[in-house]
Scaffold this motif. Structure first.
Motif, PDB file in Angstrom:
ATOM      1  N   UNK B 143       0.754  -1.216  -0.140  1.00 13.85           N
ATOM      2  CA  UNK B 143      -0.045   0.148  -0.084  1.00 13.85           C
ATOM      3  C   UNK B 143       0.850   1.260  -0.038  1.00 13.85           C
ATOM      4  N   UNK B 164       7.683   7.436  -7.722  1.00 14.56           N
ATOM      5  CA  UNK B 164       7.794   8.935  -7.502  1.00 14.56           C
ATOM      6  C   UNK B 164       6.460   9.323  -6.805  1.00 14.56           C
ATOM      7  N   UNK B 165       5.422   8.698  -6.770  1.00 14.99           N
ATOM      8  CA  UNK B 165       4.495   9.333  -6.184  1.00 14.99           C
ATOM      9  C   UNK B 165       3.395   8.214  -5.470  1.00 14.99           C
ATOM     10  N   UNK B 166       2.405   7.942  -6.011  1.00 16.17           N
ATOM     11  CA  UNK B 166       1.707   6.757  -5.297  1.00 16.17           C
ATOM     12  C   UNK B 166       2.213   5.212  -5.386  1.00 16.17           C
ATOM     13  N   UNK B 169      -0.125  -0.556  -4.678  1.00 18.36           N
ATOM     14  CA  UNK B 169      -1.229  -0.870  -3.766  1.00 18.36           C
ATOM     15  C   UNK B 169      -2.178   0.477  -3.635  1.00 18.36           C
ATOM     16  N   UNK B 170      -1.696   1.635  -3.516  1.00 14.86           N
ATOM     17  CA  UNK B 170      -2.499   2.733  -3.383  1.00 14.86           C
ATOM     18  C   UNK B 170      -3.164   3.235  -4.859  1.00 14.86           C
ATOM     19  N   UNK B 174      -7.281   3.635  -4.707  1.00 16.75           N
ATOM     20  CA  UNK B 174      -7.798   4.809  -5.038  1.00 16.75           C
ATOM     21  C   UNK B 174      -8.701   4.590  -6.314  1.00 16.75           C
ATOM     22  N   UNK B 218      -3.953   7.100 -12.290  1.00 14.29           N
ATOM     23  CA  UNK B 218      -5.240   7.274 -11.262  1.00 14.29           C
ATOM     24  C   UNK B 218      -6.049   8.463 -12.011  1.00 14.29           C
TER      25      UNK B 218
END
Lengths: 140, 341
Positions: B143, B164-166, B169-170, B174, B218
């Motif tokens: 996550x 470099x960001x999410x 798992x996120x 999301x 996303x």
């Protein structure tokens, strides 16, 4: 204040925002925006302007990310999305960050707004189009 | 008698304790409803207060289970070292495990071992039978993290790429939220995906080298859904399985492309998965298929060692114990610690 920016010019917008932030003397900024508006992306750019040297990433799972800077103190990047209430926020240590005197950027602040200091910057990011965003911010 | 180590993991939401003897896990207990029922409590949702309530019953349960495994009594005085997750994680949560481990080390006069959580996820693979030989590559997906790590030896690792960001798992959780699934919806995406086909094309980010980005993905899912909903307000309901299959397909594709690139760059033939997202059936299948196609050996830890658990802390601590890599009692936990650079 309002800045409208194309996504490929986000660095410029972040630099103007960081300039405003430094002039205001405020340390805490809350970001309200729908998922996918680019809160993390914008904060990442602002952090770079502020001289963050750590690898930046989303704090959704960690709740609080602490980044090192070359010259200034740490910068805190928080996401309160997963918190249920203020008690959980206190347990997670958000007060320590908020009142540390260092820069704090807070995503999804609504879960524990009562913990915020008396004065902070309130920012909203709006989705203008697939390639454009508008950030509005003012002192609270 | 063997070298016996008690390990504590309290970096995020789950409290866990494990006992290991000479690198063999005797018990790996994760705080659950069952433990609370046995001690007459409820499971609090998150954070340090929960860890405080969970820790002692969880350690006791781990000791009991290890006793059964050993076939002889086991008490605190039999421990040769105590280990805890030092970083990264929620500072309040880490503090609970750290304070407990310190007091135990002081009381029993045994070495204290601070373990890096992400290093432990990688070394969870050493608990597989057969275990991968060094050097190996590991894709850790959870996550909060997405990393490709080159593991030269138990205590020598190098991060080749990371998000470099999410985290992956996120990205699952999301995008699940965007299609109206309850949070965290990653496992539900996997479930619905199994009855769907990945027929919708979604934009995959182009990130240099071996790093990952899921934030843009996303957002592209969000635009896609908005567009489709305008034409057909029932789009999500009518196409749920195919949407989930498409999201899952693309996230896995992003992961596999970079992993295969890392295999080609390093010419390493032993490749592992780690982290909670390695429970995703689509990822497991794609990983094994990539291994067959590109001729590398694949390793996936048992499920209990994929999610946050003290077993992986214990096996890492065992190697630190052998190397006499100990902490003194003034050590403090850290929410974020850079490593493997």
């Amino acid at each position: 204040m309002t800045i409208t920016y194309a996504l490929n010019e986000i660095e410029k917008a972040a630099a103007s925002f960081a300039g405003y932030l430094e002039e205001s003397g405020m340390k805490v900024v809350i970001f309200n925006a729908p998922m996918g508006a680019g809160k993390t992306t914008f904060i990442t750019q602002v952090c770079k302007v502020l001289g963050v040297t750590s690898v930046l990433s989303s704090p959704t799972y960690a709740i609080i990310n602490e980044y090192a800077t070359a010259a200034n103190g740490p910068v805190y990047h928080m996401d309160w999305y997963r918190l249920e209430d203020e008690h959980e926020a206190i347990d997670a240590g958000v007060e320590d960050a908020l009142y540390s005197g260092n820069y704090c950027f807070v995503e999804w602040p609504v879960k524990a707004e009562g913990l915020l200091p008396a004065h902070y910057i309130n920012a909203h990011i709006h989705i203008v189009s697939e390639t454009e965003r508008r950030i509005e911010f003012n002192l609270s | 008698m063997a070298n016996i180590i008690l390990a504590i993991e309290s970096s995020c939401d789950d409290t866990s304790a494990a006992i290991c003897a000479d690198g063999k896990i005797l018990s790996n207990v994760i705080a659950s409803q069952a433990i609370h029922e046995a001690y007459g409590g409820v499971v609090p949702e998150l954070a340090s207060r929960a860890h405080m309530q969970n820790l002692l019953p969880t350690v006791n349960a781990a000791l009991k289970k290890a006793e059964t495994e050993l076939g002889k009594p086991l008490s605190f005085t039999d421990l040769n070292a105590v280990a805890f997750t030092q970083s990264p994680g929620l500072i309040g949560s880490l503090m609970v495990g750290c304070s407990y481990a310190k007091s135990l080390a002081l009381t029993l006069n045994i070495p204290l071992i601070g373990v890096h959580h992400m290093q432990a996820h990688v070394l969870a693979n050493l608990l597989s039978d057969p275990a991968p030989e060094f050097p190996f590559l590991c894709l850790t997906v959870s996550g909060g993290h997405t990393q490709i790590v080159l593991c030269h030896s138990p205590l020598n690792m190098e991060i080749l790429g990371e998000t470099i960001d999410d985290a992956a798992g996120e990205a699952f959780d999301k995008t699940a939220k965007l299609i109206g699934l309850p949070y965290p919806g990653g496992p539900l995406i996997d479930k619905y995906a199994q009855s769907g086909t990945p027929k919708f094309a979604l934009a995959e980010p182009q990130i240099p080298e071996l790093n990952f980005s899921f934030s843009g993905f996303k957002t592209s899912v969000m635009y896609f859904l908005q567009k489709q909903n305008k034409e057909n307000p029932n789009f999500i309901g009518e196409n749920l399985n195919d949407i989930c299959a498409s999201i899952q397909h693309h996230i896995i594709n992003i992961l596999m492309k970079k992993l295969v690139k890392a295999v080609k760059q390093t010419c390493i033939k032993n490749v592992c998965l780690a982290g909670g997202v390695s429970a995703n059936s689509g990822l497991r299948n794609a990983f094994k298929a990539a291994g067959e196609k590109h001729r590398f050996n694949t390793f996936i830890p048992e499920f209990q060692y994929c999610t946050d658990n003290a077993g992986m802390i214990a096996i890492t601590a065992y190697h630190q114990f052998l190397a006499e890599k100990f902490e003194n009692l003034s050590v403090s936990p850290s929410a974020r610690a850079e490593w493997g650079k």
